[in-house]
Design a protein around this motif. Structure first.
Motif, mmCIF file in Angstrom:
data_model
loop_
_atom_site.group_PDB
_atom_site.id
_atom_site.type_symbol
_atom_site.label_atom_id
_atom_site.label_comp_id
_atom_site.label_asym_id
_atom_site.label_seq_id
_atom_site.Cartn_x
_atom_site.Cartn_y
_atom_site.Cartn_z
ATOM 1 N N PHE A 54 0.813 -1.216 0.000
ATOM 2 C CA PHE A 54 0.000 0.000 0.000
ATOM 3 C C PHE A 54 0.851 1.273 0.000
ATOM 4 N N PHE A 55 1.926 1.278 0.768
ATOM 5 C CA PHE A 55 2.692 2.509 0.953
ATOM 6 C C PHE A 55 3.715 2.777 -0.147
ATOM 7 N N TYR A 56 3.729 1.985 -1.220
ATOM 8 C CA TYR A 56 4.617 2.289 -2.346
ATOM 9 C C TYR A 56 4.253 3.639 -2.974
ATOM 10 N N GLY A 57 2.999 3.999 -2.961
ATOM 11 C CA GLY A 57 2.561 5.284 -3.504
ATOM 12 C C GLY A 57 3.102 6.468 -2.718
ATOM 13 N N ALA A 58 3.480 6.244 -1.466
ATOM 14 C CA ALA A 58 4.033 7.320 -0.640
ATOM 15 C C ALA A 58 5.400 7.764 -1.148
ATOM 16 N N ILE A 61 5.241 11.184 -2.722
ATOM 17 C CA ILE A 61 5.229 12.287 -1.761
ATOM 18 C C ILE A 61 6.629 12.497 -1.195
ATOM 19 N N SER A 62 7.324 11.407 -0.900
ATOM 20 C CA SER A 62 8.688 11.491 -0.398
ATOM 21 C C SER A 62 9.604 12.149 -1.430
ATOM 22 N N TYR A 63 9.391 11.831 -2.689
ATOM 23 C CA TYR A 63 10.170 12.449 -3.763
ATOM 24 C C TYR A 63 9.904 13.958 -3.804
ATOM 25 N N ALA A 64 8.647 14.349 -3.665
ATOM 26 C CA ALA A 64 8.308 15.781 -3.651
ATOM 27 C C ALA A 64 8.972 16.489 -2.463
ATOM 28 N N PHE A 65 9.004 15.830 -1.300
ATOM 29 C CA PHE A 65 9.705 16.397 -0.144
ATOM 30 C C PHE A 65 11.187 16.597 -0.454
ATOM 31 N N SER A 66 11.805 15.604 -1.092
ATOM 32 C CA SER A 66 13.230 15.698 -1.415
ATOM 33 C C SER A 66 13.511 16.812 -2.415
ATOM 34 N N VAL A 67 12.665 16.939 -3.417
ATOM 35 C CA VAL A 67 12.845 18.012 -4.401
ATOM 36 C C VAL A 67 12.694 19.375 -3.726
ATOM 37 N N ALA A 68 11.697 19.516 -2.868
ATOM 38 C CA ALA A 68 11.502 20.783 -2.142
ATOM 39 C C ALA A 68 12.707 21.084 -1.254
ATOM 40 N N LEU A 69 13.259 20.054 -0.627
ATOM 41 C CA LEU A 69 14.436 20.237 0.214
ATOM 42 C C LEU A 69 15.629 20.719 -0.610
ATOM 43 N N VAL A 94 23.128 16.416 0.623
ATOM 44 C CA VAL A 94 23.230 15.041 1.136
ATOM 45 C C VAL A 94 23.068 15.018 2.656
ATOM 46 N N VAL A 95 23.720 15.922 3.347
ATOM 47 C CA VAL A 95 23.656 15.953 4.815
ATOM 48 C C VAL A 95 22.240 16.283 5.295
ATOM 49 N N THR A 96 21.613 17.298 4.719
ATOM 50 C CA THR A 96 20.252 17.636 5.152
ATOM 51 C C THR A 96 19.265 16.526 4.803
ATOM 52 N N ASN A 97 19.473 15.843 3.677
ATOM 53 C CA ASN A 97 18.614 14.707 3.335
ATOM 54 C C ASN A 97 18.765 13.586 4.353
ATOM 55 N N LEU A 98 19.995 13.307 4.779
ATOM 56 C CA LEU A 98 20.211 12.256 5.781
ATOM 57 C C LEU A 98 19.619 12.634 7.135
ATOM 58 N N PRO A 102 14.112 10.421 8.324
ATOM 59 C CA PRO A 102 12.957 9.814 9.004
ATOM 60 C C PRO A 102 11.705 10.672 8.930
ATOM 61 N N VAL A 103 11.869 11.969 9.036
ATOM 62 C CA VAL A 103 10.716 12.869 9.001
ATOM 63 C C VAL A 103 10.039 12.812 7.629
ATOM 64 N N MET A 104 10.836 12.931 6.561
ATOM 65 C CA MET A 104 10.269 12.928 5.209
ATOM 66 C C MET A 104 9.641 11.579 4.877
ATOM 67 N N LEU A 105 10.317 10.493 5.244
ATOM 68 C CA LEU A 105 9.803 9.157 4.942
ATOM 69 C C LEU A 105 8.496 8.883 5.680
ATOM 70 N N ARG A 106 8.456 9.210 6.947
ATOM 71 C CA ARG A 106 7.258 8.911 7.732
ATOM 72 C C ARG A 106 6.098 9.842 7.413
ATOM 73 N N TYR A 107 6.378 11.127 7.226
ATOM 74 C CA TYR A 107 5.285 12.036 6.888
ATOM 75 C C TYR A 107 4.722 11.750 5.508
ATOM 76 N N SER A 108 5.534 11.238 4.600
ATOM 77 C CA SER A 108 4.989 10.854 3.299
ATOM 78 C C SER A 108 3.996 9.706 3.469
ATOM 79 N N LYS A 109 4.290 8.778 4.371
ATOM 80 C CA LYS A 109 3.358 7.672 4.624
ATOM 81 C C LYS A 109 2.097 8.159 5.331
ATOM 82 N N VAL A 110 2.258 9.081 6.268
ATOM 83 C CA VAL A 110 1.093 9.622 6.975
ATOM 84 C C VAL A 110 0.176 10.348 5.991
#
Length: 128
Positions: A54-58, A61-69, A94-98, A102-110
């Motif tokens: 189910f969460f593959y679609g997230a 959203i995670s990609y959009a978070f990374s692009v915005a970052l 790279v450092v800010t992404n690391l 957890p925040v970007m990955l989990r909020y994309s699922k939420v």
């Protein structure tokens, strides 16, 4: 008991149906068990993973978070540090992404669960 708002429930990573049970077994900011989502809400027993993948679609959203970052880091570095060398951009991204992983990955699922999941808020589960 006061009812939690939609925004508060999303920010805290709570179940969409009761807005009280945690979606993740660890803190939303923890690096521990990054990809693990509870199968059922511990408070109202709602199924949080309706199908195995189910969460593959997230990932979208995670990609959009990374692009915005990346865009924000590039703008901040260019504006405040007067166009530093290219390696500074790369290391900073790279450092800010690391750090924010957890925040970007989990909020994309939420956000995916709240947006695409079939669970809707039901006040009768908040008093259980």
């Amino acid at each position: 008991m006061k009812e939690k708002s939609l925004g508060s429930a999303i920010l805290q990573g709570k179940c969409p149906r009761c807005r009280e049970g945690n979606i993740f077994p660890t803190s939303i900011f923890s690096y521990d068990k990054l990809t693990e989502v509870r199968h059922k809400c511990p408070h109202c027993e709602a199924v949080l993973t309706p199908e195995p993948d189910f969460f593959y679609g997230a990932m979208y959203i995670s990609y959009a978070f990374s692009v915005a970052l990346v865009i924000n880091v590039l703008i901040i570095l260019n504006y405040f540090f007067d166009d530093p060398e290219m390696w500074v951009y790369g290391v900073t991204v790279v450092v800010t992404n690391l750090i924010l992983l957890p925040v970007m990955l989990r909020y994309s699922k939420v956000l995916y669960l709240y947006g695409v999941g079939k669970l809707k808020f039901d006040p009768k589960y908040t008093k259980a």
